[in-house]
Enzyme design. Structure first.
Site, PDB file in Angstrom:
ATOM      1  N   ASN A  10       5.590   0.630   3.629  1.00 43.45           N
ATOM      2  CA  ASN A  10       5.300  -0.801   3.780  1.00 43.45           C
ATOM      3  C   ASN A  10       4.273  -1.159   2.718  1.00 43.45           C
ATOM      4  O   ASN A  10       3.112  -0.753   2.812  1.00 43.45           O
ATOM      5  CB  ASN A  10       4.754  -1.050   5.203  1.00 43.45           C
ATOM      6  CG  ASN A  10       4.286  -2.487   5.396  1.00 43.45           C
ATOM      7  OD1 ASN A  10       4.515  -3.346   4.542  1.00 43.45           O
ATOM      8  ND2 ASN A  10       3.623  -2.737   6.520  1.00 43.45           N
ATOM      9  N   TRP A  11       4.720  -1.919   1.720  1.00 45.55           N
ATOM     10  CA  TRP A  11       3.830  -2.221   0.593  1.00 45.55           C
ATOM     11  C   TRP A  11       2.878  -3.373   0.894  1.00 45.55           C
ATOM     12  O   TRP A  11       2.048  -3.730   0.063  1.00 45.55           O
ATOM     13  CB  TRP A  11       4.665  -2.518  -0.662  1.00 45.55           C
ATOM     14  CG  TRP A  11       5.399  -1.309  -1.197  1.00 45.55           C
ATOM     15  CD1 TRP A  11       5.309  -0.019  -0.720  1.00 45.55           C
ATOM     16  CD2 TRP A  11       6.327  -1.259  -2.283  1.00 45.55           C
ATOM     17  NE1 TRP A  11       6.117   0.806  -1.448  1.00 45.55           N
ATOM     18  CE2 TRP A  11       6.760   0.085  -2.420  1.00 45.55           C
ATOM     19  CE3 TRP A  11       6.840  -2.218  -3.163  1.00 45.55           C
ATOM     20  CZ2 TRP A  11       7.672   0.478  -3.400  1.00 45.55           C
ATOM     21  CZ3 TRP A  11       7.751  -1.820  -4.134  1.00 45.55           C
ATOM     22  CH2 TRP A  11       8.154  -0.483  -4.254  1.00 45.55           C
ATOM     23  N   LYS A  12       3.023  -4.011   2.031  1.00 49.48           N
ATOM     24  CA  LYS A  12       2.149  -5.121   2.441  1.00 49.48           C
ATOM     25  C   LYS A  12       1.993  -6.130   1.288  1.00 49.48           C
ATOM     26  O   LYS A  12       2.919  -6.316   0.523  1.00 49.48           O
ATOM     27  CB  LYS A  12       0.807  -4.573   2.941  1.00 49.48           C
ATOM     28  CG  LYS A  12       1.013  -3.511   4.033  1.00 49.48           C
ATOM     29  CD  LYS A  12      -0.248  -3.152   4.770  1.00 49.48           C
ATOM     30  CE  LYS A  12       0.080  -2.107   5.841  1.00 49.48           C
ATOM     31  NZ  LYS A  12      -1.076  -1.749   6.649  1.00 49.48           N
ATOM     32  N   HIS A  96       4.708  -6.299  13.049  1.00 49.88           N
ATOM     33  CA  HIS A  96       3.638  -5.446  12.522  1.00 49.88           C
ATOM     34  C   HIS A  96       2.300  -5.902  13.087  1.00 49.88           C
ATOM     35  O   HIS A  96       2.098  -7.100  13.332  1.00 49.88           O
ATOM     36  CB  HIS A  96       3.614  -5.511  10.992  1.00 49.88           C
ATOM     37  CG  HIS A  96       2.710  -4.477  10.392  1.00 49.88           C
ATOM     38  ND1 HIS A  96       1.358  -4.683  10.266  1.00 49.88           N
ATOM     39  CD2 HIS A  96       2.953  -3.227   9.947  1.00 49.88           C
ATOM     40  CE1 HIS A  96       0.808  -3.584   9.738  1.00 49.88           C
ATOM     41  NE2 HIS A  96       1.753  -2.690   9.543  1.00 49.88           N
ATOM     42  N   GLU A  98      -0.428  -6.455  11.771  1.00 55.45           N
ATOM     43  CA  GLU A  98      -1.091  -7.512  10.992  1.00 55.45           C
ATOM     44  C   GLU A  98      -0.471  -8.887  11.304  1.00 55.45           C
ATOM     45  O   GLU A  98      -1.155  -9.901  11.287  1.00 55.45           O
ATOM     46  CB  GLU A  98      -1.028  -7.169   9.499  1.00 55.45           C
ATOM     47  CG  GLU A  98      -2.017  -6.048   9.173  1.00 55.45           C
ATOM     48  CD  GLU A  98      -1.538  -5.025   8.165  1.00 55.45           C
ATOM     49  OE1 GLU A  98      -0.640  -5.308   7.374  1.00 55.45           O
ATOM     50  OE2 GLU A  98      -2.092  -3.887   8.190  1.00 55.45           O
ATOM     51  N   GLU A 168       2.466   2.254  15.854  1.00 56.20           N
ATOM     52  CA  GLU A 168       1.333   2.184  14.934  1.00 56.20           C
ATOM     53  C   GLU A 168       0.083   1.786  15.718  1.00 56.20           C
ATOM     54  O   GLU A 168      -0.166   0.581  15.919  1.00 56.20           O
ATOM     55  CB  GLU A 168       1.599   1.141  13.840  1.00 56.20           C
ATOM     56  CG  GLU A 168       2.785   1.448  12.958  1.00 56.20           C
ATOM     57  CD  GLU A 168       2.671   0.759  11.598  1.00 56.20           C
ATOM     58  OE1 GLU A 168       2.609   1.483  10.592  1.00 56.20           O
ATOM     59  OE2 GLU A 168       2.610  -0.469  11.536  1.00 56.20           O
ATOM     60  N   GLY A 174      -4.916   1.827   8.195  1.00 55.22           N
ATOM     61  CA  GLY A 174      -5.824   1.582   7.077  1.00 55.22           C
ATOM     62  C   GLY A 174      -7.235   2.093   7.300  1.00 55.22           C
ATOM     63  O   GLY A 174      -8.149   1.724   6.565  1.00 55.22           O
ATOM     64  N   SER A 214      -2.377   5.602   8.757  1.00 59.31           N
ATOM     65  CA  SER A 214      -3.026   6.617   7.931  1.00 59.31           C
ATOM     66  C   SER A 214      -2.200   7.898   7.766  1.00 59.31           C
ATOM     67  O   SER A 214      -2.738   8.998   7.778  1.00 59.31           O
ATOM     68  CB  SER A 214      -4.429   6.928   8.461  1.00 59.31           C
ATOM     69  OG  SER A 214      -5.234   5.759   8.436  1.00 59.31           O
TER      70      SER A 214
END
Ligand code: 13P
Length: 251
Positions: A10-12, A96, A98, A168, A174, A214
Site C-alpha cells: 500500500n503506497w498510501k 483502511h 487511515e 491491521e 507506521g 510494520s
C-alpha cells in the site's frame, strides 16, 4: 486448506508518477517466476494507470486505495469501481484504518464500498483492526467482530469467497511496533471464526487473511509461518524495491 499467499504493498500518499512507475517496474521484475504467491501494489490514484501499464506483462496485481459504491455521479473526490477497472486495477483496499480514523469512514460506509466494488468486478481487501485504547480496554474482539460483520453485511457466499481481509492493528501501523506472530495468529484465527459464523466453514477456510502493521524484511518470515497468516499488507517497507523484494520472497 491451501491458500495462495498474497503480499500487497500500500503506497498510501507517496510517489510521483515517475517514481511510481520506476518502483512498479522493479517489482514486476522481482515478481517474475513466483508461482506460489501473488503480489499486489496499490499506488495513488494519479499513478494507477501508468503503473498498470508498467506491470501489464507481469503477474503483479494493481489495486486502488479506496473505491466508491456507484459507477458514476456527483461524488466529488471519489473514484468509482468502473474508473478503477478502466485505469487497470482489479482490486481495492477498503476500510483502511487511515480512512476510518482520519476521514471518518464507518462500518456502514465501508459496507457500501464493499458491495459496490463487488457489483462492478473489483475484489476488495477489507481492512480491520483495533486501536491501542481498544486493545487496552479489552475490546479487541468486539471491535473486530463488528468491523467484519457490518463490513460484510448482505454479501453472499459466492461473492465473499473472493474477498481478502487484512488485519491491521492500528497501534502497529507506521509505528515500527509489529504485532508478535502469536498476536497476529490469535487475531487471524478469531477473524476466521467470525467469517465461519457468517458463512460456512469451508468458505471461511478459503478466505485469505493478511497481516499489516510494520511488516519488514526481518519479521515477514516469522509472521508468514503462522497457519492463519496468509500474506501481508505492507506500507513503509513497500516503498523501496529492495525491502519489498525481500518481503515478497519470504520463506
Ligand atoms: P506500515 O507497514 O508502514 O506500518 O503500514 C501498514 C499499512 O497501513 C498498510 O496498509
Amino acid at each position: 486448506m491451501k491458500r495462495t499467499p498474497l503480499i500487497a504493498g500500500n503506497w498510501k500518499m507517496h510517489l510521483t508518477i515517475q517514481e511510481a512507475v520506476a518502483l512498479a517496474k522493479e517489482i514486476a521484475k522481482s515478481s517474475q517466476g513466483l508461482e506460489d504467491r501473488k503480489v499486489m501494489i496499490a499506488p495513488a490514484a494519479t499513478s494507477l494507470n501508468a503503473v498498470a501499464k508498467a506491470v501489464r506483462e507481469s503477474p503483479v496485481i494493481v489495486a486502488g486505495q479506496n473505491v466508491a459504491w456507484k459507477q458514476q455521479g456527483a461524488y466529488t473526490g471519489e473514484i468509482s469501481p468502473l474508473m478503477l477497472k478502466d485505469a487497470g486495477a482489479d482490486m481495492a483496499i477498503i476500510g483502511h484504518s487511515e480512512r476510518r480514523h482520519i476521514f471518518g469512514e464507518d462500518n456502514a460506509m465501508i459496507n457500501q464500498r464493499m458491495v459496490g466494488a463487488l457489483t462492478y468486478g473489483i475484489t476488495p481487501i477489507l481492512c480491520v483492526g483495533e486501536t491501542l485504547d481498544e486493545r487496552d480496554d479489552g475490546l479487541t474482539w468486539e471491535v473486530l467482530k463488528a468491523q467484519i460483520r457490518e463490513g460484510m453485511e448482505t454479501i453472499a457466499s459466492e461473492q465473499a469467497e473472493k474477498i481478502v481481509i487484512a488485519y491491521e492493528p492500528v497501534w502497529a501501523i507506521g509505528t515500527g511496533k509489529t504485532a508478535s506472530k502469536e498476536q497476529a495468529q490469535e487475531a487471524h484465527l478469531f477473524i476466521r471464526g467470525v467469517l465461519e459464523g457468517i458463512y460456512e466453514k469451508k468458505l471461511a477456510e478459503q478466505m485469505r487473511i493478511l497481516y499489516g502493521g510494520s511488516v519488514k524484511p526481518d519479521n515477514v518470515d516469522d509472521l508468514m509461518k503462522m497457519p492463519d497468516v496468509d500474506g501481508a499488507l505492507v506500507g513503509g517497507a513497500a516503498l523501496q524495491s529492495d525491502s519489498f523484494d525481500r518481503i515478497i520472497h519470504f520463506s
